[in-house]
Scaffold this motif. Structure first.
Motif, mmCIF file in Angstrom:
data_model
loop_
_atom_site.group_PDB
_atom_site.id
_atom_site.type_symbol
_atom_site.label_atom_id
_atom_site.label_comp_id
_atom_site.label_asym_id
_atom_site.label_seq_id
_atom_site.Cartn_x
_atom_site.Cartn_y
_atom_site.Cartn_z
ATOM 1 N N GLY A 239 32.543 43.580 32.190
ATOM 2 C CA GLY A 239 33.181 44.367 33.379
ATOM 3 C C GLY A 239 31.971 44.315 34.461
ATOM 4 O O GLY A 239 32.305 44.932 35.407
ATOM 5 N N LEU A 240 31.677 42.885 34.149
ATOM 6 C CA LEU A 240 30.757 42.360 35.720
ATOM 7 C C LEU A 240 31.820 42.577 36.880
ATOM 8 O O LEU A 240 31.650 42.225 37.636
ATOM 9 C CB LEU A 240 29.812 41.211 35.567
ATOM 10 N N ILE A 241 33.758 41.392 36.256
ATOM 11 C CA ILE A 241 34.341 41.379 37.246
ATOM 12 C C ILE A 241 34.866 42.503 37.663
ATOM 13 O O ILE A 241 35.488 42.130 38.806
ATOM 14 C CB ILE A 241 35.096 40.336 36.474
ATOM 15 N N ASP A 242 35.591 43.596 36.568
ATOM 16 C CA ASP A 242 36.351 44.287 37.711
ATOM 17 C C ASP A 242 35.447 45.281 38.202
ATOM 18 O O ASP A 242 36.131 46.239 39.395
ATOM 19 C CB ASP A 242 36.926 45.459 36.038
ATOM 20 N N ARG A 243 33.746 45.363 38.002
ATOM 21 C CA ARG A 243 33.098 46.104 39.431
ATOM 22 C C ARG A 243 33.093 45.936 40.469
ATOM 23 O O ARG A 243 32.070 46.174 41.204
ATOM 24 C CB ARG A 243 31.984 46.523 38.372
ATOM 25 N N ASN A 244 33.394 44.259 40.666
ATOM 26 C CA ASN A 244 33.253 43.318 41.612
ATOM 27 C C ASN A 244 31.863 42.641 41.802
ATOM 28 O O ASN A 244 31.592 43.083 42.755
ATOM 29 C CB ASN A 244 33.793 43.501 42.676
#
Ligand SMILES: Nc1ncnc2c1ncn2[C@@H]1O[C@H](COP(=O)(O)OP(=O)(O)OP(=O)(O)O)[C@@H](O)[C@H]1O
Length: 312
Positions: A239-244
């Motif tokens: 979820g690193l990506i969708d949490r920017n």
């Protein structure tokens, strides 16, 4: 003049200069964390341009990211860079250059920490222990030096649980348990997306376009398929990506024959030997290139150049 206040002023000034020169001398012999030290952007630029071959996109993005971050007195979150590309294209090498420009001792600095997934976190059943240790390690080190640098190699092999453990430090919090992580730098290295970056470079080559004309915007959609939407990658799961939480995705292009030659020459220079073009050509020709028909890109990048040079 009032003798007492003049005396106090002189005392204070000499104490301060004494302290400063003591600190200067101390830092000359022992490593100090100079968090307020500005980044010498032209030195970093020169280093990247002289030492890193064939990576014009990565060079540009890294320069922009670091100068922007270090010039900002009040960053809202730590800087997070995610480096992607084929093996041997310079991801570890660049991290080393970046580290040296932030802390002169580079990877040997007490303020630069390198983690290799398969080496430091090999056993899946010990994830809880690793999470605990890693969080303590990061907290301890950022408390000691706010501008600490953490490099995670083989990010695609990192258990999502470990990424979960670092996630709170990467976020926009002012402090986590009394420690601010906003001046730290996290660098993630992975091969994820490497095949698609190569495909884009190859499409350019086949269309007769210059490699140097490839821009970040040509590679962003590629990274988004190969990394952002790849459900097998640790990055996606965490979820690193969708949490920017990743500030910059930095693509590394596959290296060509001419770049391999440049790596051989650089290695000869580093060893203090004269450049022998015959040997340069021989070492470069021993490498294997793909695709099968065109043979443009070295399949190990510049990775085995140093050991091959030992045979000549
Ligand atoms: N683009 C480059 N310019 C100059 N030297 C390079 C470049 N790429 C690789 N090298 C040389 O090859 C060595 C190995 O490269 P490096 O470890 O940086 O590859 P990597 O991209 O991290 O690979 P991997 O994904 O397999 O870990 C470096 O230490 C450096 O000497």
């Amino acid at each position: 003049f009032e003798p007492i206040s003049v005396g106090i002023t002189i005392g204070a000034v000499s104490l301060l200069t004494g302290y400063l020169s003591y600190k200067d001398i101390y830092c000359r012999f022992s490593e100090c964390c100079r968090e307020e030290q500005p980044l010498n952007a032209s030195a970093l630029k020169l280093d990247l341009e002289e030492k890193l071959f064939g990576q014009h996109v990565a060079t540009e993005v890294i320069l922009k990211a670091l100068t922007g971050f270090k010039n900002n007195k009040n960053p809202k979150k730590p800087l997070t860079l995610s480096l992607h590309g084929w093996a041997g294209t310079g991801k570890n090498f660049v991290s080393q250059i970046v580290a040296e420009n932030l802390h002169p001792k580079g990877l040997k600095s007490n303020f630069v920490h390198l983690f290799v997934s398969t080496l430091h976190f090999p056993h899946e059943q010990k994830i809880k222990l690793y999470q605990d240790q890693l969080q303590k390690w990061i907290r301890g080190n950022v408390s000691a030096c706010a501008s600490s640098v953490f490099i995670f190699d083989e990010m695609d092999k990192l258990h999502p649980g470990i990424i979960d453990a670092i996630k709170p430090f990467l976020d926009y919090y002012e402090q986590v348990d009394g420690v601010s992580y906003r001046k730290a730098i996290f660098i993630f290295l992975s091969n994820a997306g490497g095949d698609l970056i190569t495909k884009t470079a190859l499409d350019f080559w086949r269309a007769g376009k210059k490699r140097e004309d490839i821009q970040l915007k040509d590679l962003e959609p590629v990274l988004s398929v190969g990394v952002f939407n790849n459900k097998h990658s640790g990055l996606w799961h965490s979820g690193l990506i969708d949490r920017n939480l990743i500030d910059y995705f930095i693509p590394f292009l596959p290296l060509e024959y001419r770049h391999v030659k440049m790596c051989v020459q650089a290695e000869m220079r580093a060893r203090g030997s004269a450049i022998d073009e015959d040997i340069v050509t021989r070492v470069a020709e021993e490498m294997t290139f793909f695709p099968k028909d065109e043979k443009i890109y070295s399949d190990k990048g510049c990775k085995t150049v140093q050991s091959r040079l030992d045979f000549h």
